[in-house]
Design a protein around this motif. Sequence first.
Motif, PDB file in Angstrom:
ATOM      1  N   GLY A  81       0.869  -1.173   0.000  1.00  0.00           N
ATOM      2  CA  GLY A  81       0.000   0.000   0.000  1.00  0.00           C
ATOM      3  C   GLY A  81       0.899   1.214   0.000  1.00  0.00           C
ATOM      4  N   PRO A  82       0.348   2.403  -0.236  1.00  0.00           N
ATOM      5  CA  PRO A  82       1.183   3.600  -0.264  1.00  0.00           C
ATOM      6  C   PRO A  82       1.973   3.770   1.049  1.00  0.00           C
ATOM      7  CG  PRO A  82      -1.028   4.089  -1.062  1.00  0.00           C
ATOM      8  CD  PRO A  82      -1.059   2.694  -0.487  1.00  0.00           C
ATOM      9  N   GLY A  83       3.294   3.812   0.928  1.00  0.00           N
ATOM     10  CA  GLY A  83       4.148   4.021   2.093  1.00  0.00           C
ATOM     11  C   GLY A  83       4.544   2.762   2.834  1.00  0.00           C
ATOM     12  N   PHE A  84       4.245   1.590   2.258  1.00  0.00           N
ATOM     13  CA  PHE A  84       4.550   0.326   2.932  1.00  0.00           C
ATOM     14  C   PHE A  84       5.069  -0.687   1.914  1.00  0.00           C
ATOM     15  CE2 PHE A  84       1.164   2.460   5.186  1.00  0.00           C
ATOM     16  CZ  PHE A  84       1.676   2.495   6.470  1.00  0.00           C
ATOM     17  N   VAL A  85       6.345  -1.045   2.043  1.00  0.00           N
ATOM     18  CA  VAL A  85       6.968  -2.033   1.162  1.00  0.00           C
ATOM     19  C   VAL A  85       7.669  -3.048   2.055  1.00  0.00           C
ATOM     20  CG1 VAL A  85       8.648  -2.424  -0.698  1.00  0.00           C
ATOM     21  CG2 VAL A  85       7.337  -0.278  -0.621  1.00  0.00           C
ATOM     22  N   THR A  86       7.480  -4.338   1.780  1.00  0.00           N
ATOM     23  CA  THR A  86       8.118  -5.378   2.576  1.00  0.00           C
ATOM     24  C   THR A  86       8.902  -6.346   1.701  1.00  0.00           C
ATOM     25  OG1 THR A  86       6.261  -6.935   2.463  1.00  0.00           O
ATOM     26  CG2 THR A  86       6.248  -5.346   4.285  1.00  0.00           C
TER      27      THR A  86
END
Length: 133
Positions: free
Chosen positions: A103-108
């Motif tokens: 989601g916007p602002g969340f990368v894993t």
Amino acid sequence: MLRGLTTISFFADDVAAAARWYGELLGIEPYFARPIEGTPAYVEFRVGDYQHELGIIDSRFAPHRPDTAGGAVAYWHVDDVEAAFERLLSLGVTAHEKPIERGPGFVTASVVDPFGNVLGVMYNQHYLEVLNR
């Protein structure tokens, strides 16, 4: 009830080798070691902005050790997930989950370290918001 993260515990058959590997990854030495019979049975690093603890424990003390990596994944904030993932790959890990935007602002992303533990990295905008307060 839950007030904050205290220690992430990883297990390794060779704690000294794991301490060297994580020392190279983190660019620091463990600040604490507990030897048993001359070799470390436990080492601990202080990591990041909040000095969270990463402990490496001799596998013989593991309450349960599955045959494959899995279970809960603890994610450590990084500023660039792609760069962190590539650096980890260069240190001999196995990809567990390639970088993905959640989601916007969340990368894993996550990897399996040379000792069979899942290590997660994440860009998390909320982490930065809390840090900046």
